[in-house]
Scaffold this active site. Structure first.
Site, PDB file in Angstrom:
ATOM      1  N   GLU A  72      -1.866 -41.011  53.952  1.00 20.99           N
ATOM      2  CA  GLU A  72      -1.285 -41.720  52.806  1.00 20.99           C
ATOM      3  C   GLU A  72      -1.982 -43.075  52.609  1.00 20.99           C
ATOM      4  O   GLU A  72      -2.336 -43.456  51.492  1.00 20.99           O
ATOM      5  CB  GLU A  72       0.217 -41.899  53.037  1.00 20.99           C
ATOM      6  CG  GLU A  72       0.922 -42.713  51.978  1.00 20.99           C
ATOM      7  CD  GLU A  72       1.914 -43.680  52.588  1.00 20.99           C
ATOM      8  OE1 GLU A  72       1.780 -44.899  52.351  1.00 20.99           O
ATOM      9  OE2 GLU A  72       2.826 -43.222  53.329  1.00 20.99           O
ATOM     10  N   HIS A  73      -2.215 -43.800  53.710  1.00 15.59           N
ATOM     11  CA  HIS A  73      -2.957 -45.069  53.613  1.00 15.59           C
ATOM     12  C   HIS A  73      -4.362 -44.844  53.048  1.00 15.59           C
ATOM     13  O   HIS A  73      -4.844 -45.617  52.223  1.00 15.59           O
ATOM     14  CB  HIS A  73      -3.098 -45.695  54.996  1.00 15.59           C
ATOM     15  CG  HIS A  73      -1.918 -46.499  55.438  1.00 15.59           C
ATOM     16  ND1 HIS A  73      -2.037 -47.793  55.881  1.00 15.59           N
ATOM     17  CD2 HIS A  73      -0.606 -46.193  55.517  1.00 15.59           C
ATOM     18  CE1 HIS A  73      -0.839 -48.247  56.217  1.00 15.59           C
ATOM     19  NE2 HIS A  73       0.050 -47.293  56.010  1.00 15.59           N
TER      20      HIS A  73
END
Lengths: 457, 446
Positions: A72-73
């Protein structure tokens, strides 16, 4: 600030559409399997645009805990079309706010923008569904950021570490026992390839739900979605069924001591069905049970008995994490006042539970609990993002649209006897892990240090 | 929601978006925020929004901890916890039951400068909900049992603060900055002061803490002006009026340098700051625009770029303007592993100095304006947010046209303005930095 692990704490209630002032909700499915939900809110010319992937931390390969959140990052790093952080820059330059979050069951990305920027948001989000490029250096730097995030959320906070241990000991086999952010030792071992392999396997339109809430026309949103998301081929690869829990046959206990605990407390988790995994109406019943037992402060069973009558507790509550794919947690919590021990307060919690199982709720309690839960649905309409979240999360864990929209009716239909029998069936010692968190006994620690023993804590 | 569009909500958002070059369909004006006066003579601001059957009421009383007598530190915070613990004929449980039956939501909070009451009520229960809220403001009971319980909760919270690195850092920063003043301690009081508070102390502070002469009201929702005026009079009409005291400005005492508090945690937390502008400072808006680029703009800020994106040293780093009534601050925070915090702090200082010297580039200024003007409308997309904004704008004395004009003020900021305010306000050497943790390489304090 941005990109956080998401574990719903206020999960007694999830917002859905109340019958009293129905928000208009439209759905569609693209040819590649991507589902779309449009929630009309014409009060202001703004829109919330979200893409929910039906994949989360519980779908990670063995020994790669944290890879869903790490990925996600990395989705903010760049693609060929929008390289080097262009995504965040473009959203900001268009007056948009954005974020993303990861849970056990889903990973979601969203922007809040002026409604005429929706097309651009779809262009950006569709591009990064399959197009991210990653250097080893970017991946390594971001892993350090995730480690600092874990430091902040977990390592620096004894309460967080305690709840992590408690969760882990409740689940014997299911990956819900692992922290969403990952175990530190496994985060350290994550790299570019782990993230990309997870990405290529699961990020595809047939694993995604588009949610648009705001001042929009559903037909226009569908056309826009077809244009941006329609051309992306489906992967056909869906998250596998997770390892499920075997029957729980033994009550478990977790005790943790830490010098930085200022307020001791007990917390117990029970394994219970989720709104999705349970039988019809069971999730609604457990939500009402949580509200009656410990949802309303001093008016709940736990609050009234422990805080008001016995004056033993600073706080006492119950909660139900019902919006999940598989069986999840029903919890009770009590923090004693000075001079009251954890054993004493736990015994009192048990007495409250026993009485509720014996007698069931009164009609008055049942009515009040329903009023509060149903009113919450009305208040939630004041927040565009809450509406979008409730549909996105509900659909992503496998609820049907009918289940989400029928939530108020389901709550309304719960009977006193259903609440009583759910408490009897599920709030059983062998389904539970009970935790005590308290301050390290410094005298004991000093003595042990003298005698050379090791102190855990 | 679908059938009816609030002209007012539209007005606010459309004008903002038009200024940002986004939506162009402006069809209403700011007359939709009604500046009204109740029959009893209390001014209030109203936005009608009939699409959802709820009403949000926000009341801000100026004063906060500044009205606390010597030795009664934390009494205003305790008051915020005790108003919902029984009033009139209702004891604590009776009050909470009644609130649940009405499905009303009441929030009471206090801070350095104000005491706030936030209520959300269903239209169909409005009268009875307002009556219950009135009772809590005018006839709280302060019964012994709930008083003991709430005091214990506050004390437990204060003890917990003493073990949290971020809280310890922030409390010490304020103690160093404003010694001997109400700003110098945590607004919740101390363990000793709170333990000693009594029901009489609560009664004694009520006229100053809930002074209708220092109150500002915002109402948003499914209600018309006449009904709203009646609500205002019912809530505030029975409260005793007194002259609001004039409050001096505090001089900031903290000196540049680093102070370390040792705590055995893996990650050190640093809070840093120095004097900053008050809200009434004519340079406030230019400073706000400048800070977007320095540390306010998330991923688009220089601090995030240097500390997080380039070196992975922190999950969060940021800076912000912190204008209180009696002092202005320029403030920030970063947290990094013990062996990396020194590096993070040196990068923060370097960016602070670079901004003071160079200001921003034309591209950075343009990006800041685009974000700040475009995103302003997002602050006004719910009844609760609008009610809170209406009170905030009144308390800062910005005027009823502020929402309309604010984006033009941002647009008017020039690169010279930014350069001037950066030079005037930023001073890397003056940064007072408190670090809590077990940091390496920061021994040479001050």
């Amino acid at each position: 600030m941005i990109r956080f692990s998401f574990i719903s704490l206020a999960a007694v209630i999830f917002a859905a559409a109340p019958a009293s002032a129905e928000p208009k909700v439209t759905t569609f499915t693209l040819d590649n399997g991507m589902r779309g939900v449009v929630i009309e809110d014409h009060r202001a010319p703004v829109a919330t645009h979200m893409v929910w992937y039906r994949v989360g931390a519980a779908d990670e390969p063995p020994s790669e805990t944290g890879v869903a959140h790490y990925l996600e990052h990395l989705l903010f790093k760049g693609t060929e079309k929008y390289p080097d952080g262009a995504f965040s820059r473009i959203v900001a330059e268009n007056g948009g706010q954005q974020n993303a979050f990861t849970s056990d069951d889903y990973t979601a990305y969203f922007q809040r923008v002026a409604v005429d920027r929706l097309d651009l948001m779809m262009d950006l989000e569709a591009d990064r569904m399959t197009g991210i490029t990653l250097t080893d250096e970017d991946a390594a730097t971001e892993r350090d950021v995730v480690l600092e995030e874990r430091n902040m959320r977990t390592e620096n906070d004894p309460g967080s570490r305690f709840r992590e241990q408690l969760t882990s000991s409740l689940f014997l086999n299911h990956p819900y026992g692992d922290p969403v952010i990952g175990w530190r030792s496994e985060i350290l071992a994550l790299g570019r390839e782990n993230a990309l392999s997870f990405y290529r396997r699961f990020y595809s339109p047939d694993n995604a739900t588009l949610v648009v809430a705001g001042d929009v026309d559903p037909a226009e949103v569908e056309e826009m979605a077809r244009r941006h998301y329609g051309p992306i081929p489906p992967s056909g690869a869906h998250p596998a069924e997770r390892p499920q829990e075997p029957p729980h046959v033994a009550a478990r206990r977790v005790e943790m001591e830490d010098p930085r605990v200022a307020q001791p407390y007990m917390m117990r988790f029970y394994l219970v069905p989720s709104v999705r995994s349970g039988a019809d109406g069971e999730g609604a019943t457990l939500s009402v049970l949580a509200q009656i037992l410990g949802g309303g402060g001093v008016t709940s069973r736990l609050g009234e008995r422990l805080q008001i009558e016995k004056e033993m507790a600073l706080g006492a509550s119950a909660f139900y994490w019902g919006v999940s794919r598989d069986d999840n947690i029903f919890g009770v919590y009590a923090a004693p006042v000075d001079g009251v021990g954890l054993a004493q307060i736990e015994a009192e919690v048990d007495a409250v539970l026993a009485r509720l199982i014996e007698e069931g709720p009164t009609d008055d309690e049942l009515a009040r609990a329903k009023t509060v839960i149903i009113a919450d649905e009305i208040y939630s309409q004041d927040s565009q993002s809450r509406m979008a979240n409730s549909y996105g999360a509900g659909l992503s864990v496998g609820l049907t649209l009918e289940q989400i929209q029928g939530w108020e009716d389901a709550i309304d239909a719960v009977t006193a006897e259903e609440v009583r029998s759910a408490a009897e069936a599920y709030l059983r010692p062998e389904r539970s892990t009970t935790g005590w968190l308290r301050k390290t006994d410094s005298e004991k620690a000093a003595k042990a240090a003298e005698s050379g023993e090791e102190i855990k804590g | 929601m679908v059938r009816f569009c609030s002209a007012a909500r539209f007005a606010v958002a459309l004008i903002l978006l038009a200024a940002a070059g986004a939506a162009t369909n402006a069809r209403a004006d700011m007359a939709d925020i009604v500046e009204a006066v109740s029959p009893g003579g209390v001014p209030f601001w109203l936005v009608e929004e009939h699409s959802i059957p709820i009403v949000a009421v926000e009341i801000g009383f100026e004063g906060g901890v500044s009205v606390e007598p010597e030795g009664k530190e934390g009494v205003v915070n305790l008051l915020s916890g005790m108003l919902e613990e029984g009033a009139g004929d209702l004891d604590a449980t009776g009050f909470a039951r009644r609130r649940d039956e009405l499905a009303a939501r009441f929030g009471y909070s206090s801070g350095r400068d104000a005491f706030n009451v936030s209520a959300a009520m269903l239209t169909r229960n409005l009268d009875e909900s307002v009556e219950l809220l009135r009772l809590s403001l005018t006839e709280p009971r302060f019964d012994a049992a709930p008083l003991t319980r709430v005091k214990a909760q506050v004390v437990a919270g204060l003890k917990q603060r003493e073990t949290d690195p971020g809280d310890v850092a922030s409390d010490l920063w304020f103690a160093n900055a404003f010694p001997g003043t109400p700003y110098g301690r945590n607004p919740d009081g101390t363990v000793e002061s709170v333990s000693a508070l009594t029901a009489d102390d609560l009664r004694a502070v009520m006229p100053a803490a809930l002074n209708p002469s220092a109150a500002f009201v915002g109402i948003v929702g499914d209600i018309d002006q006449e009904a709203a005026g009646a609500v205002v009079d019912r809530l505030l009409g029975d409260l005793p009026k007194s002259a609001a005291p004039a409050l001096d400005v505090f001089e900031l005492q903290a000196k540049g340098g680093v102070e370390v508090v040792r705590m055995e945690v893996p990650q050190s937390v640093a809070v840093f700051g120095h004097a900053g502008p008050l809200r009434a400072d004519p340079d406030f808006i230019p400073a706000y625009v400048m800070n977007y680029t320095l540390g306010g703009g998330g991923f688009e800020s220089r601090l995030t770029d240097e500390v997080r994106e380039k070196e992975g040293l922190a999950y969060y780093v940021g800076s912000y303007l912190y204008p209180m009534d009696r002092a202005g601050l320029y403030f920030g925070q970063v947290a990094s592993a013990n062996d990396r915090i020194a590096r993070s702090i040196s990068l923060v200082r370097a960016e602070w100095a670079r901004m003071a010297e160079e200001g921003v580039t034309p591209e950075e200024l343009e990006a800041a304006k685009k974000y700040l003007t475009g995103a302003y409308a997002l602050r006004f997309d719910s009844n609760a947010k609008i009610a809170s904004a209406l009170v905030g704008i009144q308390m800062e004395d910005l005027g009823v046209n502020y929402i309309r004009d604010r984006n033009s003020m941002v647009e008017a900021v020039t690169i010279e303005d930014v350069k001037r305010v950066a030079k005037r306000m930023l001073d890397a050497d003056a940064l007072h930095i408190v670090v809590v943790g077990d940091p390496e390489g920061l021994e040479a304090a001050n």
